[in-house]
Design a protein around this motif. Structure first.
Motif, PDB file in Angstrom:
ATOM      1  N   GLN A 192       0.953  -0.841 -10.729  1.00  0.00           N
ATOM      2  CA  GLN A 192       1.699  -0.303 -11.649  1.00  0.00           C
ATOM      3  C   GLN A 192       2.860   0.512 -11.377  1.00  0.00           C
ATOM      4  O   GLN A 192       4.127   0.590 -11.846  1.00  0.00           O
ATOM      5  CB  GLN A 192       0.671   0.522 -12.469  1.00  0.00           C
ATOM      6  CG  GLN A 192       0.091  -0.183 -13.627  1.00  0.00           C
ATOM      7  CD  GLN A 192      -1.226   0.488 -14.135  1.00  0.00           C
ATOM      8  OE1 GLN A 192      -1.291   1.833 -14.062  1.00  0.00           O
ATOM      9  NE2 GLN A 192      -2.120  -0.199 -14.899  1.00  0.00           N
ATOM     10  N   ALA A 193       2.610   1.305 -10.318  1.00  0.00           N
ATOM     11  CA  ALA A 193       3.648   2.567 -10.018  1.00  0.00           C
ATOM     12  C   ALA A 193       4.870   1.592  -9.196  1.00  0.00           C
ATOM     13  O   ALA A 193       6.018   2.065  -9.598  1.00  0.00           O
ATOM     14  CB  ALA A 193       2.843   3.445  -8.758  1.00  0.00           C
ATOM     15  N   GLU A 233      -1.241 -14.409  -6.710  1.00  0.00           N
ATOM     16  CA  GLU A 233      -1.683 -14.759  -8.175  1.00  0.00           C
ATOM     17  C   GLU A 233      -2.813 -13.873  -8.576  1.00  0.00           C
ATOM     18  O   GLU A 233      -2.946 -13.470  -9.716  1.00  0.00           O
ATOM     19  CB  GLU A 233      -1.781 -16.154  -8.729  1.00  0.00           C
ATOM     20  CG  GLU A 233      -2.562 -16.933  -7.905  1.00  0.00           C
ATOM     21  CD  GLU A 233      -2.119 -17.566  -6.482  1.00  0.00           C
ATOM     22  OE1 GLU A 233      -0.951 -16.991  -5.872  1.00  0.00           O
ATOM     23  OE2 GLU A 233      -2.516 -18.577  -5.833  1.00  0.00           O
ATOM     24  N   THR A 234      -3.873 -13.844  -7.664  1.00  0.00           N
ATOM     25  CA  THR A 234      -5.080 -12.965  -7.875  1.00  0.00           C
ATOM     26  C   THR A 234      -4.701 -11.637  -7.824  1.00  0.00           C
ATOM     27  O   THR A 234      -4.986 -10.719  -8.763  1.00  0.00           O
ATOM     28  CB  THR A 234      -6.197 -13.388  -6.796  1.00  0.00           C
ATOM     29  OG1 THR A 234      -6.353 -14.730  -6.781  1.00  0.00           O
ATOM     30  CG2 THR A 234      -7.426 -12.735  -7.182  1.00  0.00           C
ATOM     31  N   ILE A 235      -4.217 -10.990  -6.541  1.00  0.00           N
ATOM     32  CA  ILE A 235      -4.009  -9.563  -6.745  1.00  0.00           C
ATOM     33  C   ILE A 235      -2.942  -9.219  -7.690  1.00  0.00           C
ATOM     34  O   ILE A 235      -3.039  -7.867  -8.237  1.00  0.00           O
ATOM     35  CB  ILE A 235      -3.154  -9.267  -5.120  1.00  0.00           C
ATOM     36  CG1 ILE A 235      -3.865  -9.671  -3.840  1.00  0.00           C
ATOM     37  CG2 ILE A 235      -2.828  -7.742  -4.978  1.00  0.00           C
ATOM     38  CD1 ILE A 235      -5.236  -9.010  -3.780  1.00  0.00           C
ATOM     39  N   GLY A 272       0.818  -1.141  -0.037  1.00  0.00           N
ATOM     40  CA  GLY A 272       0.156  -0.003   0.065  1.00  0.00           C
ATOM     41  C   GLY A 272       1.035   1.243  -0.182  1.00  0.00           C
ATOM     42  O   GLY A 272       2.088   1.475   0.309  1.00  0.00           O
ATOM     43  N   PRO A 273       0.115   2.476  -0.318  1.00  0.00           N
ATOM     44  CA  PRO A 273       1.120   3.691  -0.588  1.00  0.00           C
ATOM     45  C   PRO A 273       1.604   4.036   0.777  1.00  0.00           C
ATOM     46  O   PRO A 273       1.051   3.880   1.957  1.00  0.00           O
ATOM     47  CB  PRO A 273       0.104   4.313  -0.997  1.00  0.00           C
ATOM     48  CG  PRO A 273      -1.289   3.931  -0.855  1.00  0.00           C
ATOM     49  CD  PRO A 273      -1.137   2.475  -0.944  1.00  0.00           C
ATOM     50  N   ARG A 298      -7.496   1.231  -7.275  1.00  0.00           N
ATOM     51  CA  ARG A 298      -6.425   1.682  -6.268  1.00  0.00           C
ATOM     52  C   ARG A 298      -5.139   0.717  -6.443  1.00  0.00           C
ATOM     53  O   ARG A 298      -4.083   1.147  -6.211  1.00  0.00           O
ATOM     54  CB  ARG A 298      -6.827   2.025  -5.084  1.00  0.00           C
ATOM     55  CG  ARG A 298      -7.375   3.469  -4.958  1.00  0.00           C
ATOM     56  CD  ARG A 298      -7.918   3.852  -3.637  1.00  0.00           C
ATOM     57  NE  ARG A 298      -9.157   3.056  -3.165  1.00  0.00           N
ATOM     58  CZ  ARG A 298      -9.354   3.197  -1.962  1.00  0.00           C
ATOM     59  NH1 ARG A 298      -9.218   4.236  -1.011  1.00  0.00           N
ATOM     60  NH2 ARG A 298     -10.493   2.519  -1.785  1.00  0.00           N
ATOM     61  N   THR A 299      -5.575  -0.831  -6.168  1.00  0.00           N
ATOM     62  CA  THR A 299      -4.729  -1.896  -6.055  1.00  0.00           C
ATOM     63  C   THR A 299      -3.528  -1.779  -7.557  1.00  0.00           C
ATOM     64  O   THR A 299      -2.720  -1.815  -7.438  1.00  0.00           O
ATOM     65  CB  THR A 299      -5.283  -3.088  -5.864  1.00  0.00           C
ATOM     66  OG1 THR A 299      -5.744  -2.941  -4.569  1.00  0.00           O
ATOM     67  CG2 THR A 299      -4.236  -4.151  -5.521  1.00  0.00           C
ATOM     68  N   ARG A 300      -4.569  -1.602  -8.376  1.00  0.00           N
ATOM     69  CA  ARG A 300      -3.843  -1.853  -9.861  1.00  0.00           C
ATOM     70  C   ARG A 300      -2.930  -0.574 -10.231  1.00  0.00           C
ATOM     71  O   ARG A 300      -1.792  -0.690 -10.550  1.00  0.00           O
ATOM     72  CB  ARG A 300      -5.275  -1.910 -10.851  1.00  0.00           C
ATOM     73  CG  ARG A 300      -4.665  -2.054 -12.297  1.00  0.00           C
ATOM     74  CD  ARG A 300      -5.754  -1.973 -13.308  1.00  0.00           C
ATOM     75  NE  ARG A 300      -6.995  -1.967 -12.852  1.00  0.00           N
ATOM     76  CZ  ARG A 300      -7.875  -3.213 -12.688  1.00  0.00           C
ATOM     77  NH1 ARG A 300      -7.264  -4.222 -13.093  1.00  0.00           N
ATOM     78  NH2 ARG A 300      -8.920  -3.243 -12.169  1.00  0.00           N
TER      79      ARG A 300
END
Ligand code: ADP
Ligand code: MG
Length: 255
Positions: A248-249, A232-234, A40-41, A242-244
């Motif tokens: 990516q970041a 594997e799901t996440i 998480g951020p 927000r997870t995606r």
């Protein structure tokens, strides 16, 4: 059939600093031998979450149970003496190592068992040497922390936490302060612990580690768990945008 009790059981956990609400009601279980990676951020509450699991922060609401014993109930913590005993069940490794600079590597590891587990010096030193061997630093017993690399310091910090024979190990960004070439040796030790069945909660941005070693990835944002699932799901099909975006970041940061 009764199911196995969770190693860590958290319900409705709330924590504020002043009027800044940092944890907004977290429900979470960690099962025995499970490896949970928390992502998480920055500022989302990951460190605070971990610190509430070993009594380093005093939450004002909710409950935390470790190995079926209550650390926090209705936002009230155990009295100090009991708290110390329960803390021994929860080992913690920080980004910044936190070794005692004036003690040799061996004494950094043997101090806790002598003071808190009541071991004789000889017995504590024997255990400490075995742990140093386990983390690949048998030759560094008499070295002082300042002479070690960051990766070696962190492996000593892990050995020191293990010396208390914890039931759960918490890692808060254990490799974030390390030069890139030293990250692998620390992750290797953590992988070994996972394969031995240690229950672990790990805050990390090391996504390869999360993918390879974790059973569950938990995504936090703004003081709540917004989703949790197997890596594997996440990593392939998160349900939350927000997870995606976060993944990516992190994954395109360029190493
Ligand atoms: P993360 O580990 O995800 O970066 P933290 O748990 O460290 O997040 O912090 C979450 C929020 O709580 C941040 O806004 C941070 O500034 C605040 N915070 C953390 N510790 C304290 C503290 N001791 N006093 C005041 N605010 C704090
Ligand atoms: Mg943090």
């Amino acid at each position: 059939m009764s199911s196995v009790a969770p190693m860590v059981r958290i319900r409705g956990l709330r924590k504020s600093f002043g009027d800044h609400v940092v944890l907004k009601g977290i429900d979470f279980d960690v099962q025995p031998s499970q490896v949970v990676v928390v992502i998480g951020p920055s500022g989302s509450g990951k460190s605070t979450f971990l610190r509430c699991c070993n009594g380093l922060e005093r939450p004002e609401g909710g409950s935390v149970e470790i190995c079926g014993r209550t650390l926090v109930r209705d936002g009230r913590m155990l009295a100090d003496r009991e708290l110390d005993a329960l803390r021994e069940e929860v080992g913690m490794v920080f980004q910044s190592f936190n070794l005692f600079p004036h003690l040799s590597v061996l004494h950094n590891i043997s101090l806790g068992p002598r003071k808190l587990r009541g071991l004789s010096r000889a017995a504590a030193d024997d255990e400490a040497r075995a742990l140093l061997d386990k983390v690949g630093l048998a030759q560094k017993a008499d070295a002082m922390p300042a002479s070690l690399s960051g990766g070696q310091k962190q492996r000593v910090a892990i050995a020191r936490a293990l010396a208390m024979k914890p039931s759960v190990m918490l890692f808060d960004e254990p490799t974030s302060a390390l030069d890139p070439e030293l990250v692998g040796e620390v992750l290797q030790v953590m992988k070994m612990l996972a394969s031995e069945g240690m229950t672990m909660m790990v805050v990390t941005h090391e996504m390869d580690f999360a993918r390879e070693v974790s059973d569950l990835v938990v995504m936090m944002d703004e003081g709540v768990i917004i989703e949790a699932g197997p890596p594997e799901t996440i990593f392939t099909s998160p349900t939350q945008d927000r997870t995606r975006l976060f993944l990516q970041a992190v994954l395109t940061r360029g190493t």
